[in-house]
Scaffold this motif. Structure first.
Motif, PDB file in Angstrom:
ATOM      1  N   THR B 274     -21.316 -72.895 -43.059  1.00 24.13           N
ATOM      2  CA  THR B 274     -22.097 -74.086 -42.758  1.00 24.13           C
ATOM      3  C   THR B 274     -23.387 -74.037 -43.569  1.00 24.13           C
ATOM      4  OG1 THR B 274     -21.134 -74.193 -40.557  1.00 24.13           O
ATOM      5  CG2 THR B 274     -23.163 -75.416 -40.904  1.00 24.13           C
ATOM      6  N   VAL B 275     -23.635 -75.114 -44.293  1.00 24.27           N
ATOM      7  CA  VAL B 275     -24.814 -75.159 -45.161  1.00 24.27           C
ATOM      8  C   VAL B 275     -25.724 -76.307 -44.763  1.00 24.27           C
ATOM      9  CG1 VAL B 275     -23.532 -74.176 -47.105  1.00 24.27           C
ATOM     10  CG2 VAL B 275     -23.689 -76.666 -46.867  1.00 24.27           C
ATOM     11  N   ASN B 276     -27.000 -76.184 -45.145  1.00 21.40           N
ATOM     12  CA  ASN B 276     -27.928 -77.285 -44.890  1.00 21.40           C
ATOM     13  C   ASN B 276     -27.932 -78.235 -46.095  1.00 21.40           C
ATOM     14  OD1 ASN B 276     -29.401 -75.972 -46.837  1.00 21.40           O
ATOM     15  ND2 ASN B 276     -30.829 -75.049 -45.364  1.00 21.40           N
ATOM     16  N   LYS B 277     -28.867 -79.184 -46.103  1.00 27.32           N
ATOM     17  CA  LYS B 277     -28.811 -80.194 -47.163  1.00 27.32           C
ATOM     18  C   LYS B 277     -29.142 -79.607 -48.532  1.00 27.32           C
ATOM     19  CE  LYS B 277     -32.047 -83.186 -47.913  1.00 27.32           C
ATOM     20  NZ  LYS B 277     -33.055 -84.254 -47.851  1.00 27.32           N
ATOM     21  N   HIS B 278     -29.654 -78.383 -48.559  1.00 26.10           N
ATOM     22  CA  HIS B 278     -29.918 -77.739 -49.846  1.00 26.10           C
ATOM     23  C   HIS B 278     -28.748 -76.868 -50.289  1.00 26.10           C
ATOM     24  CE1 HIS B 278     -33.892 -79.313 -49.608  1.00 26.10           C
ATOM     25  NE2 HIS B 278     -34.084 -78.736 -48.435  1.00 26.10           N
ATOM     26  N   GLY B 279     -27.698 -76.888 -49.490  1.00 26.49           N
ATOM     27  CA  GLY B 279     -26.524 -76.094 -49.861  1.00 26.49           C
ATOM     28  C   GLY B 279     -26.636 -74.626 -49.471  1.00 26.49           C
ATOM     29  N   HIS B 280     -27.639 -74.277 -48.639  1.00 25.91           N
ATOM     30  CA  HIS B 280     -27.805 -72.883 -48.209  1.00 25.91           C
ATOM     31  C   HIS B 280     -27.204 -72.652 -46.846  1.00 25.91           C
ATOM     32  CE1 HIS B 280     -30.455 -72.270 -51.518  1.00 25.91           C
ATOM     33  NE2 HIS B 280     -31.378 -73.128 -51.074  1.00 25.91           N
ATOM     34  N   ARG B 281     -26.596 -71.470 -46.686  1.00 24.99           N
ATOM     35  CA  ARG B 281     -26.182 -71.071 -45.337  1.00 24.99           C
ATOM     36  C   ARG B 281     -27.433 -70.685 -44.559  1.00 24.99           C
ATOM     37  NH1 ARG B 281     -23.767 -66.457 -45.215  1.00 24.99           N
ATOM     38  NH2 ARG B 281     -22.888 -66.750 -43.145  1.00 24.99           N
ATOM     39  N   PHE B 282     -27.368 -70.783 -43.220  1.00 27.01           N
ATOM     40  CA  PHE B 282     -28.558 -70.449 -42.447  1.00 27.01           C
ATOM     41  C   PHE B 282     -28.278 -69.665 -41.175  1.00 27.01           C
ATOM     42  CE2 PHE B 282     -27.615 -73.882 -39.527  1.00 27.01           C
ATOM     43  CZ  PHE B 282     -27.005 -74.835 -40.325  1.00 27.01           C
ATOM     44  N   TYR B 283     -26.995 -69.433 -40.850  1.00 21.69           N
ATOM     45  CA  TYR B 283     -26.727 -68.656 -39.629  1.00 21.69           C
ATOM     46  C   TYR B 283     -25.311 -68.104 -39.683  1.00 21.69           C
ATOM     47  CZ  TYR B 283     -27.338 -67.193 -34.768  1.00 21.69           C
ATOM     48  OH  TYR B 283     -27.483 -66.449 -33.632  1.00 21.69           O
ATOM     49  N   PRO B 345     -24.071 -79.851 -56.482  1.00 26.89           N
ATOM     50  CA  PRO B 345     -22.809 -79.170 -56.779  1.00 26.89           C
ATOM     51  C   PRO B 345     -23.025 -77.719 -57.218  1.00 26.89           C
ATOM     52  CG  PRO B 345     -22.836 -81.343 -57.779  1.00 26.89           C
ATOM     53  CD  PRO B 345     -24.203 -81.100 -57.250  1.00 26.89           C
ATOM     54  N   SER B 346     -24.035 -77.476 -58.057  1.00 24.37           N
ATOM     55  CA  SER B 346     -24.199 -76.108 -58.544  1.00 24.37           C
ATOM     56  C   SER B 346     -24.615 -75.177 -57.407  1.00 24.37           C
ATOM     57  CB  SER B 346     -25.224 -76.065 -59.670  1.00 24.37           C
ATOM     58  OG  SER B 346     -26.431 -76.620 -59.203  1.00 24.37           O
ATOM     59  N   MET B 347     -25.458 -75.715 -56.504  1.00 25.98           N
ATOM     60  CA  MET B 347     -25.913 -74.880 -55.391  1.00 25.98           C
ATOM     61  C   MET B 347     -24.754 -74.558 -54.455  1.00 25.98           C
ATOM     62  SD  MET B 347     -28.600 -73.411 -54.631  1.00 25.98           S
ATOM     63  CE  MET B 347     -28.024 -72.033 -53.675  1.00 25.98           C
ATOM     64  N   LEU B 348     -23.960 -75.577 -54.142  1.00 25.19           N
ATOM     65  CA  LEU B 348     -22.852 -75.334 -53.217  1.00 25.19           C
ATOM     66  C   LEU B 348     -21.845 -74.369 -53.843  1.00 25.19           C
ATOM     67  CD1 LEU B 348     -21.783 -76.018 -50.416  1.00 25.19           C
ATOM     68  CD2 LEU B 348     -20.367 -77.800 -51.445  1.00 25.19           C
ATOM     69  N   GLU B 349     -21.604 -74.548 -55.135  1.00 29.24           N
ATOM     70  CA  GLU B 349     -20.667 -73.637 -55.800  1.00 29.24           C
ATOM     71  C   GLU B 349     -21.179 -72.204 -55.743  1.00 29.24           C
ATOM     72  OE1 GLU B 349     -20.055 -75.464 -59.648  1.00 29.24           O
ATOM     73  OE2 GLU B 349     -17.943 -75.836 -59.125  1.00 29.24           O
ATOM     74  N   LYS B 350     -22.479 -72.052 -55.911  1.00 26.60           N
ATOM     75  CA  LYS B 350     -23.060 -70.706 -55.872  1.00 26.60           C
ATOM     76  C   LYS B 350     -22.935 -70.120 -54.452  1.00 26.60           C
ATOM     77  CE  LYS B 350     -27.405 -68.168 -56.668  1.00 26.60           C
ATOM     78  NZ  LYS B 350     -26.976 -67.186 -55.730  1.00 26.60           N
ATOM     79  N   THR B 351     -23.261 -70.930 -53.457  1.00 24.11           N
ATOM     80  CA  THR B 351     -23.171 -70.437 -52.074  1.00 24.11           C
ATOM     81  C   THR B 351     -21.754 -69.996 -51.748  1.00 24.11           C
ATOM     82  OG1 THR B 351     -24.947 -71.922 -51.428  1.00 24.11           O
ATOM     83  CG2 THR B 351     -23.594 -71.045 -49.663  1.00 24.11           C
ATOM     84  N   ASP B 354     -20.932 -66.775 -53.744  1.00 26.72           N
ATOM     85  CA  ASP B 354     -21.573 -65.602 -53.142  1.00 26.72           C
ATOM     86  C   ASP B 354     -20.857 -65.188 -51.867  1.00 26.72           C
ATOM     87  OD1 ASP B 354     -23.391 -65.700 -55.136  1.00 26.72           O
ATOM     88  OD2 ASP B 354     -25.058 -66.502 -53.929  1.00 26.72           O
ATOM     89  N   PHE B 355     -20.522 -66.203 -51.083  1.00 25.11           N
ATOM     90  CA  PHE B 355     -19.818 -65.922 -49.837  1.00 25.11           C
ATOM     91  C   PHE B 355     -18.469 -65.264 -50.136  1.00 25.11           C
ATOM     92  CE2 PHE B 355     -16.597 -67.372 -46.753  1.00 25.11           C
ATOM     93  CZ  PHE B 355     -17.092 -66.771 -45.606  1.00 25.11           C
ATOM     94  N   ASN B 356     -17.715 -65.885 -51.033  1.00 28.25           N
ATOM     95  CA  ASN B 356     -16.386 -65.362 -51.357  1.00 28.25           C
ATOM     96  C   ASN B 356     -16.471 -63.913 -51.852  1.00 28.25           C
ATOM     97  OD1 ASN B 356     -15.190 -67.705 -50.578  1.00 28.25           O
ATOM     98  ND2 ASN B 356     -14.781 -68.482 -52.650  1.00 28.25           N
ATOM     99  N   ALA B 357     -17.500 -63.643 -52.660  1.00 27.89           N
ATOM    100  CA  ALA B 357     -17.627 -62.311 -53.249  1.00 27.89           C
ATOM    101  C   ALA B 357     -17.919 -61.257 -52.187  1.00 27.89           C
ATOM    102  CB  ALA B 357     -18.723 -62.318 -54.304  1.00 27.89           C
ATOM    103  N   SER B 358     -18.522 -61.688 -51.084  1.00 30.65           N
ATOM    104  CA  SER B 358     -18.903 -60.680 -50.089  1.00 30.65           C
ATOM    105  C   SER B 358     -17.885 -60.546 -48.952  1.00 30.65           C
ATOM    106  CB  SER B 358     -20.272 -61.026 -49.513  1.00 30.65           C
ATOM    107  OG  SER B 358     -20.157 -62.224 -48.789  1.00 30.65           O
ATOM    108  N   VAL B 359     -16.837 -61.363 -49.008  1.00 28.20           N
ATOM    109  CA  VAL B 359     -15.828 -61.283 -47.948  1.00 28.20           C
ATOM    110  C   VAL B 359     -15.035 -60.001 -48.086  1.00 28.20           C
ATOM    111  CG1 VAL B 359     -13.641 -62.242 -47.145  1.00 28.20           C
ATOM    112  CG2 VAL B 359     -15.578 -63.758 -47.569  1.00 28.20           C
ATOM    113  N   LYS B 360     -14.993 -59.247 -47.002  1.00 25.29           N
ATOM    114  CA  LYS B 360     -14.209 -58.021 -46.999  1.00 25.29           C
ATOM    115  C   LYS B 360     -12.939 -58.336 -46.205  1.00 25.29           C
ATOM    116  CE  LYS B 360     -14.515 -53.726 -44.506  1.00 25.29           C
ATOM    117  NZ  LYS B 360     -13.770 -54.234 -43.441  1.00 25.29           N
ATOM    118  N   GLY B 361     -11.828 -58.280 -46.888  1.00 22.52           N
ATOM    119  CA  GLY B 361     -10.567 -58.668 -46.254  1.00 22.52           C
ATOM    120  C   GLY B 361     -10.273 -57.839 -45.016  1.00 22.52           C
TER     121      GLY B 361
END
Ligand SMILES: Cc1cc2nc3c(=O)[nH]c(=O)nc-3n(C[C@H](O)[C@H](O)[C@H](O)COP(=O)(O)OP(=O)(O)OC[C@H]3O[C@@H](n4cnc5c(N)ncnc54)[C@H](O)[C@@H]3O)c2cc1C
Ligand code: SF4
Ligand code: SF4
Lengths: 367, 473
Positions: B274-283, B345-351, B354-361
């Motif tokens: 879940t992201v805010n209007k800036h494309g950042h996760r917050f919780y 778009p660039s911010m959401l793609e980055k978020t 980053d999220f995908n890269a940190s997911v530990k299966g």
């Protein structure tokens, strides 16, 4: 895929209900809806015929107009249901009959009467038709045995064919398969649902019909009509059996089985149809579609006339009125069967098909 | 109703009930059964009668053993412990235990007054043992109660907005009501105020939330504006509950401003980011099971800029939660989805990257607190973390949806309103949301709002009738 306005509206309301589900205890529509996340037009036609218009969900819904969501499940379902009646009708050229139901009935009555009276008078003459006939084979003095057998049998076979065809169309067009049609357990459940009118019980208090109060009246009246009709139908079949295989000739004595069954059936239909008609006069129209009123009323009146004339025939069969009454009764019976696949009667076919499909689906989902 | 009104003009009723939801009806029926003459004033028109209660699904009550609509026992101690957990201790033990004890088997009383419960095997939520579900939901329950109350001879007047109370020395004298443009004064020997919270008064909410409140969606009735609460507090009633707090959940931002009810809920959050209007996760979206967490998300979203957030999932997760009433916004790529949601778009793609890269299966299990989590991500996602990479991608816009407010009037165990000078009011009683802050200082427990309303509605009705009777002697 193209969807009619009625389908789209059912799709819209089902999407709300699926996110809410408060009404899931009222009828089979909601559990069937819960098996799906999206609704194809096949699903929608099926769900519309699974709804038996008890209106419980209308009065319970927090989103009925004037709420801006404007959900009106029973009305929406009824409109699509009516559309499926037309869509799945056979032959296709007869679709228009649903739209002009009253005209159809009136014309059918006129034609049938004209044919019956015409033939009778032409072949038997006034003296025979309007005089007293008693004892065995009295009816055949008015209408020859061959005619009295071949014409109804032909009509019956025709109607059976149309009904089967309409059932098959419904099955196919709602996405049903052959194996699910052959699921005997599903048929068993559906038959029980019909015999007990399970879903007219609603959540146990009956339908909110004709107004916002729960009541079992509609269910009991429907039972009277259904079982009355079944008894009359049984009586007729039995009579044919007596004639053909036991070589007994009608009219049968008052205390013979066909007459007893027919009498009870006829007597049940009278209050049944009258009651249902009366409820319609008291109807809260908000959850109703105006589009099927004529069809519903026409059907009930026709059924009423069939049993009334049948009973009159029984009472006056030893008077000179017998000939006329016989003609009138047979006229109504003919109209009833000939118009059956193009009017309210089809609800019985499609509802049964929907109940079978529902039972099959629920069995599968619980495996 | 018209003839009723004329007939009743100038009459002093034994009990006046203000409000037309669950608490009000329970009070009115009980008062009437105790022999009182009762007038009930509902501010809403008949079609929208029943306040927030018309939006409810179930209620929780204590019971020693299962029955047709509850699968097993739910005893006082377990009930109380559940309450302690959700309120984190912010409750009044004496009053809470009193509520729980009085709730014992209220299902029977409800059924006698027209309520129908749904047989237990059907329950869609995992609450079949503790909570009894109303067949057809809260509106069906309200219909049954109204029809029962009418049969009993309770006078009911709709579109009757009470705007003031005449109170002398802590004693109720009469209510001032606007009934279809005319102004009326209705006197009674005692009054039960059951007019809900103030969550539909945006101006009032703004006192605590500022302009953010302009972006709040009110989940329930627009008629609960807290007018009676304000009058009571202004005229000396003792307040209870945190005035700044409200119960708010994250709901679909496309919901109507008022009265959207249950269908606007969204259960997708734990399955995506879940992201805010800036494309950042917050919780942490996967902190706990959704039912245990959804009530904090209202406030979380309320704290984001413009009070908006977006839950983003991919096609793996689409069918894991209850279907939503508004369709998700769909796109073939994250970039396209960002465009449709008016995010960068660039911010959401980055978020997302980053999220995908940190997911530990781990082994994903929607029904358990599984071991799919992120590593080295801030904020983390503790459960159900799976890469968002299988198109189509879906987005749901979220806004805070306010359910109710906590501020209320203090009452004693007899539902009697307590005054700021420490005395109990002689003839004013309060029931339901307007006093639930006495018991529910914080948090919420599914089905407990209706419990409080039913228990205290009944107590208030009985006590109000008793008081009126004593006065007549
Ligand atoms: C979407 C939703 C779902 C919910 N689901 C549940 C659930 O499943 N179980 C549960 O326990 N709780 C649930 N709740 C909470 C529950 O609705 C409340 O706790 C409960 O309804 C409170 O009852 P009440 O009688 O105190 O207030 P309400 O039901 O809100 O009634 C207040 C009444 O007062 C009237 N009123 C207000 N001001 C005036 C005035 N000045 N003059 C005259 N009349 C006035 C209103 O019109 C209304 O009729 C839900 C809430 C929402 C919004
Ligand atoms: S009819 Fe209304 S209350 Fe019933 S399930 Fe549908 S949306 Fe919910
Ligand atoms: S009207 Fe009755 S049968 Fe039809 S969907 Fe509603 S509850 Fe079910």
């Amino acid at each position: 895929m193209h969807m009619s306005a009625a389908s789209k509206e059912v799709q819209r309301v089902m999407t709300f209900c699926n996110a809410c589900r408060y009404c899931e205890g009222y009828c089979a529509v909601f559990p069937a809806m819960e098996l799906r996340r999206t609704f194809s037009s096949q699903d929608l036609s099926y769900l519309a015929n699974l709804c038996h218009n008890c209106r419980d969900c209308y009065y319970a819904c927090q989103y009925t107009p004037p709420h801006e969501f404007e959900l009106n499940i029973p009305k929406t379902m009824a409109e699509l249901r009516l559309e499926t009646y037309r869509e799945f009708c056979w032959p296709k050229g007869f679709r228009g009959l649903f739209k002009r139901n009253v005209l159809t009935l009136v014309l059918a009555i006129l034609v049938c009467f004209a044919v019956i009276f015409g033939t009778m008078l032409m072949f038997q003459g006034k003296e025979v038709v309007f005089s007293n006939h008693t004892g065995s084979a009295a009816f055949y003095k008015i209408i020859p045995y061959q005619v009295l057998v071949t014409v109804p049998v032909t009509i019956a076979l025709l109607v059976l064919l149309v009904v089967a065809k309409e059932f098959a169309t419904f099955w196919r067009r709602t996405g049903g398969s052959l194996p699910s049609f052959l699921n005997l357990r599903a048929h068993g459940i559906a038959v029980t649902d019909v015999l007990f009118l399970k879903y007219l019980e609603g959540g146990g208090q009956g339908c909110t019909y004709p107004d916002g109060q729960f009541s079992m009246v509609r269910r009991w009246l429907h039972h009277l009509v259904f079982y009355g009709f079944a008894l009359c139908f049984g009586a007729t079949v039995l009579a044919a059996f007596y004639e053909h295989f036991l070589h007994l000739t009608s009219p049968f004595p008052v205390f013979s089985l066909p007459v007893i069954l027919g009498t009870i059936g006829g007597i049940a239909i009278l209050p049944g149809t009258t009651g249902l008609l009366y409820l319609k006069t008291k109807l809260d129209r908000a959850p109703a579609t105006g589009k099927s009123t004529a069809m519903d009323i026409g059907f009930l009146i026709l059924l009423f006339m069939v049993s009334l004339t049948g009973l009159l025939l029984l009472i006056f069969r030893e008077t000179p009125a017998m000939g006329t009454l016989l003609a009138v009764h047979l006229g109504f019976v003919a109209v009833f069967f000939l118009t059956a696949p193009y009017g309210k009667f089809v609800h019985a076919i499609f509802r049964y098909a929907a109940l079978v499909k529902n039972a099959d689906e629920q069995i599968l989902s619980k495996l | 109703m018209k003839s009723n009104r004329n007939q009743n003009a100038g009459k002093v009723f034994d009990v006046l009930v203000i409000g037309g939801g669950n608490a009000a009806l329970c009070a009115a029926m009980t008062a009437r059964e105790s022999g009182a003459s009762v007038m009930l004033l509902e501010g809403a028109p008949i079609h929208f009668r029943g306040g927030n209660s018309r939006h409810t699904r179930n209620l929780r009550y204590a019971h020693d053993k299962g029955n047709g609509h509850l699968t097993g026992p739910y005893l006082e101690d377990e009930f109380y412990n559940d309450l302690l957990q959700v309120t984190e201790g912010k409750t009044d033990e004496r009053l809470a235990r009193h509520t729980i004890r009085q709730s014992k088997d209220i299902g029977l009383w409800m059924e006698r007054h027209g309520c129908r419960f749904q047989p237990s095997m059907r329950g869609t939520l995992h609450l079949d043992r503790t909570n009894a579900f109303f067949l057809g939901g809260g509106k069906a329950l309200m219909n049954a109660y109204y029809s029962q109350a009418e049969k009993m001879g309770v006078n009911i007047s709709y579109e009757s907005d009470v705007y003031d109370l005449e109170i002398k020395d802590g004693r109720f004298v009469a209510a001032r009501v606007k009934v279809s443009h005319s102004d009326r004064r209705i006197a009674a020997k005692s009054v039960v105020v059951a007019s809900g919270g103030f969550q539909a008064d945006i101006k009032w909410l703004k006192k605590y939330w500022g302009d953010a409140a302009d972006n709040f969606i009110v989940r329930g009735t627009p008629y609960d504006k807290g007018r009676m609460l304000k009058v009571l507090l202004d005229k000396g009633a003792e307040p209870v509950g945190d005035p700044k707090q409200c119960h708010a959940v994250a709901i679909d931002a496309r919901s109507p401003r008022f009265d959207g009810g249950i269908v606007t809920r969204l259960d997708c959050v734990p399955f995506g980011i879940t992201v805010n209007k800036h494309g950042h996760r917050f919780y942490d979206e996967g902190e706990h099971f959704w039912p245990k967490r959804y009530a904090i998300w209202g406030r979380l979203v309320a704290r984001q800029e413009d009070q908006i957030a977006y839950s983003i999932i991919d096609s793996k997760s689409l069918e894991l939660f209850m279907p939503s009433v508004f369709p998700p916004i769909e796109a073939e790529s994250i970039q396209e989805l960002a465009g449709k949601l008016s995010l960068s778009p660039s911010m959401l793609e980055k978020t997302v990257a980053d999220f995908n890269a940190s997911v530990k299966g781990g082994s994903f299990d929607a029904g358990a607190l599984d071991d799919c989590l992120t590593v080295g991500l801030e904020p983390p996602k503790s459960h159900w973390a799976r890469t968002i990479d299988r198109p189509p991608f879906y987005g749901y816009p979220l806004r805070p949806g306010i359910t109710f407010t906590y501020l209320g009037v203090r009452v004693n165990d007899k539902s009697r309103v307590m005054m700021q000078n420490g005395n109990l009011s002689a003839n004013m009683f309060a029931a339901g949301e307007i006093m639930s802050g006495n018991i529910l200082g914080k948090g919420y427990m599914a089905g407990f709002g209706m419990t409080i309303g039913t228990v205290f509605g009944r107590i208030a009705g009985k006590e109000a009738a008793r008081h009126a009777h004593e006065r007549s002697l």
